[in-house]
Design an enzyme around this catalytic site. Structure first.
Site, PDB file in Angstrom:
ATOM      1  N   ASP A  36       9.416   2.417   0.408  1.00 23.80           N
ATOM      2  CA  ASP A  36       8.151   2.793   1.021  1.00 23.80           C
ATOM      3  C   ASP A  36       7.813   4.239   0.662  1.00 23.80           C
ATOM      4  O   ASP A  36       8.689   5.111   0.705  1.00 23.80           O
ATOM      5  CB  ASP A  36       8.329   2.659   2.543  1.00 23.80           C
ATOM      6  CG  ASP A  36       7.040   2.824   3.312  1.00 23.80           C
ATOM      7  OD1 ASP A  36       6.160   1.970   3.174  1.00 23.80           O
ATOM      8  OD2 ASP A  36       6.918   3.813   4.068  1.00 23.80           O
ATOM      9  N   GLU A  53       6.926   2.047  -4.126  1.00 23.38           N
ATOM     10  CA  GLU A  53       5.508   2.129  -3.789  1.00 23.38           C
ATOM     11  C   GLU A  53       5.088   3.567  -4.082  1.00 23.38           C
ATOM     12  O   GLU A  53       5.381   4.472  -3.311  1.00 23.38           O
ATOM     13  CB  GLU A  53       5.287   1.811  -2.305  1.00 23.38           C
ATOM     14  CG  GLU A  53       3.815   1.866  -1.920  1.00 23.38           C
ATOM     15  CD  GLU A  53       3.575   2.209  -0.446  1.00 23.38           C
ATOM     16  OE1 GLU A  53       2.537   1.812   0.076  1.00 23.38           O
ATOM     17  OE2 GLU A  53       4.405   2.905   0.161  1.00 23.38           O
TER      18      GLU A  53
HETATM   19  C1  GLC Z   1       3.586   2.269   3.349  1.00 27.10           C
HETATM   20  C2  GLC Z   1       3.460   0.927   4.007  1.00 27.10           C
HETATM   21  C3  GLC Z   1       2.467   1.026   5.109  1.00 27.10           C
HETATM   22  C4  GLC Z   1       2.941   2.069   6.102  1.00 27.10           C
HETATM   23  C5  GLC Z   1       3.146   3.412   5.419  1.00 27.10           C
HETATM   24  C6  GLC Z   1       3.907   4.358   6.286  1.00 27.10           C
HETATM   25  O1  GLC Z   1       2.502   2.604   2.613  1.00 27.10           O
HETATM   26  O2  GLC Z   1       3.143  -0.041   3.063  1.00 27.10           O
HETATM   27  O3  GLC Z   1       2.281  -0.204   5.746  1.00 27.10           O
HETATM   28  O4  GLC Z   1       1.999   2.212   7.130  1.00 27.10           O
HETATM   29  O5  GLC Z   1       3.912   3.268   4.255  1.00 27.10           O
HETATM   30  O6  GLC Z   1       5.243   3.979   6.389  1.00 27.10           O
END
Ligand code: GLC
Length: 509
Positions: free
Chosen positions: A193, A254
């Site tokens: 994440d 991500e």
């Molecule tokens: C990422 C997740 C999202 C979350 C954010 C904070 O982008 O995909 O759902 O709110 O991180 O952890």
């Protein structure tokens, strides 16, 4: 071929209206039938659920709402037996404000060692009443909150998600421990994440121009010191070293990074294996934009010899049926887009419900739960609309999602036709399209090779050929167009006299 399970919304076994790990286990047969290779489970760790599990209070335990560690072990065992790999989400950038470290920091005085695992700073201006810098939270409002003793702490997301200080050895050591904990239990890898967060510039300089809030926009490191700092790559190297102690594990990042070359840095040979390509997800219904998104991603990834990773929807973005116009039109386009996505070389992620053609749901104000709704002072309705539970069978809510009386988000009255059971035996359903496409993708020799060769195509259309010979043609324009030569093996909708109709894609060999 990955399948993203948003655990809260996939299937509920214990009847509380929230999906859980046993629910996933009970539906593994469905996932096998669909034809995927691996799951990504969204966070199921102990959490006060301020951001639905992305605020983690104990990263090495299961929240009771989702089950327990035995349920996870059983899910991994059963998935492996079905030939499915299991990857899980890890959240390195922040913890919950209920994590023991943050609780200790909150009750310790300014300047104490307990506060060094996070970013505590005095404020600016008279009495330090202004935040330490001008950073905004991705969810809206300042990225800083103040404690009663006057110090401020940093949270790039909700105030309940304080950012960890990755220069602190405890943070690194604890993360390694968490990785090993899950790898020892047999998980096959992680989705990381906010993998472009974690490292912050030492002096926390102001942003050049505070970017308007909004969930996860591509960060430009030149103007935005919050994300994509060079220091993050040493952390990914550390993470890779831990994963490499185990055989055959995968790391997907991500990383919302504007610049292709900067994105490629995340998947260098000693860092992560995969990084989502969000450009395709951000592209409008427009063939030129699709070509550009695909070309950018292929070029960026080939420069470091990593496979591209394609995604059309996830739990943070409006579902693509809705983005492409909703209703029948949006569905027709979503079918065509799926054939483009699944024809590309590399890795694809399907978000649960993509294969059913689910649209976003317009929820009433009182149902909204995403912190974005409150943080934006109700300017942004947040992400609940793409997180509504999946319909499995029956003609009315909860469509077999649960045997309990309610669901954590209300389900629409008109989803009976979208339910898995209603689609399974219908050869024209979205589910059948995905199953056929995945079978061809898995088994047809024409799908082989890493190269994409573009053909000249009429305006508003695109066509490419894979090394193995498969041709994918998309008509995103308003008129019928001729098909490239070849035998059609799959099309997203009926063809007309051998021509490709608008909002339709076809695969040929
Ligand atoms: C990422 C997740 C999202 C979350 C954010 C904070 O982008 O995909 O759902 O709110 O991180 O952890």
């Amino acid at each position: 071929m990955f399948y993203q399970v948003y655990v809260r919304s996939f299937a509920d076994a214990n009847t509380d209206g929230v999906g859980d790990l046993r629910g996933v286990r009970d539906r593994l047969g469905y996932l096998s039938l669909l034809g995927i290779d691996a799951l990504w489970l969204t966070p199921f760790y102990r959490s006060p659920m301020a951001d639905h599990g992305y605020d983690v209070a104990d990263p090495r335990d299961v929240d009771p709402i989702f089950g327990n560690l035995d349920d996870l072990d059983e899910l991994i065992r059963a998935a492996h037996q079905e030939g499915l790999r299991v990857t899980i989400d890890l959240i390195p950038n922040h913890t919950s404000d209920r994590h023991p470290w943050f609780m200790a920091a909150g009750s310790a005085p300014p300047g104490s060692a307990e506060r060094e695992r996070y970013f505590f700073r005095p404020g600016r201006g008279p009495d330090g009443a202004m935040p330490p810098n001008n950073w905004l939270s991705v969810f809206g409002g300042p990225a800083w909150s103040r404690l009663p003793d006057g110090e401020w702490y940093l949270h790039l997301f909700a105030p309940q998600q304080p950012d960890l200080n990755w220069s602190h050895p405890d943070v690194v050591a604890d993360f390694e421990q968490t990785m090993q904990f899950w790898l020892d239990r047999g998980v096959d890898g992680f989705r990381l994440d906010v993998a472009h967060g974690m490292a912050k510039p030492a002096d926390l300089p102001d942003m050049a121009e505070p970017q308007a809030p909004g969930v996860l926009k591509h960060a430009d490191h030149e103007a935005d010191p919050r994300f994509d700092n060079d220091g993050v790559h040493d952390l990914h190297r550390m993470i890779r070293r831990v994963a490499d102690k185990y055989a055959d594990r995968v790391l997907t990042g991500e990383a919302w990074v504007v610049d292709d070359d900067r994105l490629a840095r995340y998947v260098r040979p000693d860092e992560l294996h995969l990084a989502f390509n969000f450009r395709l997800l951000e592209a409008d219904w427009n063939a030129e934009m699709f070509v550009e998104a695909i070309t950018h991603s292929l070029n960026a990834m080939s420069s470091v010899d990593a496979p591209p990773t394609w995604v059309l929807s996830n739990h943070d973005m409006d579902r693509h049926v809705t983005r492409y116009g909703g209703g029948e039109l949006g569905t027709r386009r979503a079918r065509a887009a799926a054939l483009v996505q699944l024809a590309l070389p590399g890795v694809a992620y399907v978000y649960n419900g993509d294969e059913l053609g689910l649209p976003n749901v317009e929820l009433p104000d009182e149902a909204l739960q995403d912190p974005v709704w409150e943080r934006s002072d109700h300017a942004d309705r947040g992400r609940d609309g793409e997180r509504v539970p999946l319909p499995w069978n029956g003609a009315e809510p909860p469509y077999g999602f649960t045997e309990g009386p309610g669901t954590w988000l209300p389900m629409p009255a008109d989803w009976g036709g979208l339910a898995v059971e209603a689609q399974l035996d219908d050869p024209d359903s979205m589910l059948s399209l995905y199953r056929n496409a995945l079978e061809i993708r898995r088994e047809h020799p024409a799908m082989s090779g890493d190269e994409v060769q573009w053909f000249g195509a009429p305006t508003g259309c695109l066509a490419f050929r894979r090394t193995g010979g498969l041709v994918c043609a998309l008509n995103a324009a308003d008129e019928l167009v001729p098909m490239p030569p070849g035998e059609v093996v799959l099309s997203s909708g009926p063809l007309e006299d051998g021509m490709l109709p608008p909002d339709t894609a076809a695969w040929l060999v």
